[in-house]
Scaffold this active site. Structure first.
Site, mmCIF file in Angstrom:
data_model
loop_
_atom_site.group_PDB
_atom_site.id
_atom_site.type_symbol
_atom_site.label_atom_id
_atom_site.label_comp_id
_atom_site.label_asym_id
_atom_site.label_seq_id
_atom_site.Cartn_x
_atom_site.Cartn_y
_atom_site.Cartn_z
ATOM 1 N N MET A 30 0.839 -1.196 0.000
ATOM 2 C CA MET A 30 0.000 0.000 0.000
ATOM 3 C C MET A 30 0.876 1.248 0.000
ATOM 4 O O MET A 30 0.425 2.348 0.342
ATOM 5 C CB MET A 30 -0.948 -0.020 1.199
ATOM 6 C CG MET A 30 -1.905 -1.208 1.127
ATOM 7 S SD MET A 30 -3.422 -0.971 2.032
ATOM 8 C CE MET A 30 -2.807 -0.875 3.691
ATOM 9 N N GLY A 31 2.143 1.093 -0.401
ATOM 10 C CA GLY A 31 3.031 2.243 -0.523
ATOM 11 C C GLY A 31 3.530 2.745 0.810
ATOM 12 O O GLY A 31 3.466 2.036 1.810
ATOM 13 N N HIS A 37 9.189 -3.504 3.490
ATOM 14 C CA HIS A 37 8.737 -3.775 2.118
ATOM 15 C C HIS A 37 9.928 -4.183 1.239
ATOM 16 O O HIS A 37 9.828 -5.086 0.413
ATOM 17 C CB HIS A 37 8.125 -2.517 1.494
ATOM 18 C CG HIS A 37 6.827 -2.072 2.103
ATOM 19 N ND1 HIS A 37 6.668 -0.840 2.681
ATOM 20 C CD2 HIS A 37 5.613 -2.686 2.199
ATOM 21 C CE1 HIS A 37 5.420 -0.702 3.108
ATOM 22 N NE2 HIS A 37 4.759 -1.815 2.840
ATOM 23 N N ASP A 152 2.160 -9.468 8.840
ATOM 24 C CA ASP A 152 0.702 -9.657 8.756
ATOM 25 C C ASP A 152 0.465 -11.157 8.627
ATOM 26 O O ASP A 152 0.049 -11.648 7.574
ATOM 27 C CB ASP A 152 0.150 -8.890 7.553
ATOM 28 C CG ASP A 152 0.433 -7.408 7.668
ATOM 29 O OD1 ASP A 152 -0.318 -6.710 8.348
ATOM 30 O OD2 ASP A 152 1.445 -6.948 7.103
ATOM 31 N N SER A 187 6.497 -0.406 9.780
ATOM 32 C CA SER A 187 5.135 -0.311 9.261
ATOM 33 C C SER A 187 4.967 1.083 8.680
ATOM 34 O O SER A 187 5.559 2.048 9.192
ATOM 35 C CB SER A 187 4.141 -0.512 10.414
ATOM 36 O OG SER A 187 2.868 -0.029 10.038
ATOM 37 N N SER A 188 4.163 1.203 7.623
ATOM 38 C CA SER A 188 3.909 2.532 7.053
ATOM 39 C C SER A 188 3.273 3.425 8.105
ATOM 40 O O SER A 188 3.455 4.638 8.102
ATOM 41 C CB SER A 188 2.986 2.421 5.840
ATOM 42 O OG SER A 188 3.523 1.515 4.914
ATOM 43 N N ARG A 189 2.502 2.809 8.998
ATOM 44 C CA ARG A 189 1.814 3.596 10.027
ATOM 45 C C ARG A 189 2.782 4.177 11.067
ATOM 46 O O ARG A 189 2.406 5.090 11.792
ATOM 47 C CB ARG A 189 0.741 2.752 10.730
ATOM 48 C CG ARG A 189 -0.432 2.410 9.826
ATOM 49 C CD ARG A 189 -1.513 1.674 10.594
ATOM 50 N NE ARG A 189 -2.694 1.434 9.796
ATOM 51 C CZ ARG A 189 -2.898 0.378 9.036
ATOM 52 N NH1 ARG A 189 -1.970 -0.562 8.963
ATOM 53 N NH2 ARG A 189 -4.018 0.240 8.338
HETATM 54 P P1 AMP Z 1 1.416 -3.037 3.464
HETATM 55 O O1 AMP Z 1 1.966 -1.987 2.552
HETATM 56 O O2 AMP Z 1 1.423 -2.644 4.895
HETATM 57 O O3 AMP Z 1 0.109 -3.599 2.982
HETATM 58 O O4 AMP Z 1 2.435 -4.241 3.389
HETATM 59 C C1 AMP Z 1 2.784 -4.849 2.182
HETATM 60 C C2 AMP Z 1 3.545 -6.127 2.468
HETATM 61 O O5 AMP Z 1 4.710 -5.819 3.211
HETATM 62 C C3 AMP Z 1 2.726 -7.119 3.319
HETATM 63 O O6 AMP Z 1 2.954 -8.437 2.832
HETATM 64 C C4 AMP Z 1 3.308 -6.931 4.684
HETATM 65 O O7 AMP Z 1 3.195 -8.071 5.515
HETATM 66 C C5 AMP Z 1 4.759 -6.649 4.359
HETATM 67 N N1 AMP Z 1 5.417 -5.955 5.460
HETATM 68 C C6 AMP Z 1 5.000 -4.805 6.066
HETATM 69 N N2 AMP Z 1 5.815 -4.499 7.087
HETATM 70 C C7 AMP Z 1 6.765 -5.472 7.133
HETATM 71 C C8 AMP Z 1 7.890 -5.726 7.983
HETATM 72 N N3 AMP Z 1 8.195 -4.911 8.995
HETATM 73 N N4 AMP Z 1 8.631 -6.828 7.741
HETATM 74 C C9 AMP Z 1 8.312 -7.673 6.726
HETATM 75 N N5 AMP Z 1 7.269 -7.498 5.890
HETATM 76 C C10 AMP Z 1 6.511 -6.411 6.092
#
Ligand code: AMP
Length: 282
Positions: A30-31, A37, A152, A187-189
């Protein structure tokens, strides 16, 4: 680096690549890209010839409109970052109307109960949104492998179930959680946290590590009680849930079975920012 915003152009490009018998990796995001990522993108670049990274904040997986509105969006920065990685990265960044057409709705899925645990309880409809958007992406990209973070973990198990139920020809690869120096999972958050919250958020990983150490010595009930106690009067964080669950069924541990793999899962709020994390216990 090729960047596509329409399905038609992406599909044409991929079909061109596939005539040369090349493999395609897919990393849905989700960018607001971060190091977590990038570990997925690196794994994909190592294991496949070309890597499609989608950047799309999927409205149907948000049950909370404020969370959707406030979700960080940094497309220009994301593209700059991906450009530095490899020429084999292909970006797909569609608008919602391009991906969904006029039907911005989720399919209702039966993931055999996986969708009712933890995140499913607190984010109704979330996994229907995830399943729906992934199916749309898989249809356009037809990847050889798709990469998901264990961050996740419930989503990872649900994606495996989706692939099984829909009989899709894609291998799902799970990648380890990548953490900041203090243990906070990227995390993006995290961008929405104050400096103090971001520093103190190490408590999330600390309680998970304690649970890991205590597992097998203390009962799951006691471990959970201790975690609840840590957050009871915490100045910065509110606990939404802490659960010890079977990694396959995601059902909460009621009586320990040494044959089963367990994980501890946690969701915490720092003001309106929701953070999740998990750890393997045995
Ligand atoms: P998101 O952009 O948050 O939807 O994440 C996209 C992908 O990146 C998902 O498969 C997440 O599980 C993975 N992801 C997000 N944060 C991490 C992290 N800290 N370590 C490994 N994978 C991550």
């Amino acid at each position: 680096m090729d960047v596509f915003t329409t399905k038609k152009d992406l599909i044409a490009h991929i079909s061109n690549i596939k005539t040369n018998k090349k493999t395609i990796g897919f990393v849905p995001t989700m960018g607001a890209l971060h190091q977590g990522h990038l570990t997925l993108v690196s794994a994909s670049l190592q294991q496949t010839d070309y890597t499609v990274v989608s950047i799309f904040v999927n409205p149907t997986q948000f049950n909370n409109t404020i969370d959707l509105e406030k979700y960080p969006r940094n497309l220009i920065q994301d593209l700059d970052l991906l450009k530095t990685l490899s020429k084999e990265v292909i970006v797909f960044s569609p608008k919602a109307s391009e991906l969904y057409g006029d039907n911005l709705e989720s399919t209702v899925y039966d993931f055999e109960g996986l969708e009712h645990q933890m995140e499913g309880k607190f984010r109704p409809g979330h996994f229907d949104g995830v399943g729906t958007v992934l199916k749309l992406f898989f249809n356009c990209i037809n990847p050889t492998k798709a990469f998901f973070g264990e961050k996740d973990f419930q989503q990872l198990q649900i994606v495996k179930k989706l692939v099984e139920l829909e009989q899709l020809e894609v291998e799902i690869v799970g990648c380890p959680i990548y953490r900041e120096k203090n243990g906070l999972a990227y995390s993006s958050r995290n961008e929405r946290l104050t400096d103090l919250q971001r520093k103190e958020a190490k408590v999330i990983f600390e309680v998970l590590q304690n649970a890991q150490q205590d597992f097998g010595i203390k009962s799951a009930t006691i471990i959970k009680k201790e975690v609840v106690e840590v957050f009871k009067n915490h100045k910065l964080f509110d606990l939404e849930y802490f659960e010890i669950a079977d990694t396959k069924t995601l059902k909460e541990l009621t009586s320990f079975n040494p044959e089963i793999q367990y994980r501890a899962f946690i969701a915490v709020f720092a003001d309106s920012v929701r953070l999740i994390d998990n750890i393997a216990l045995n």
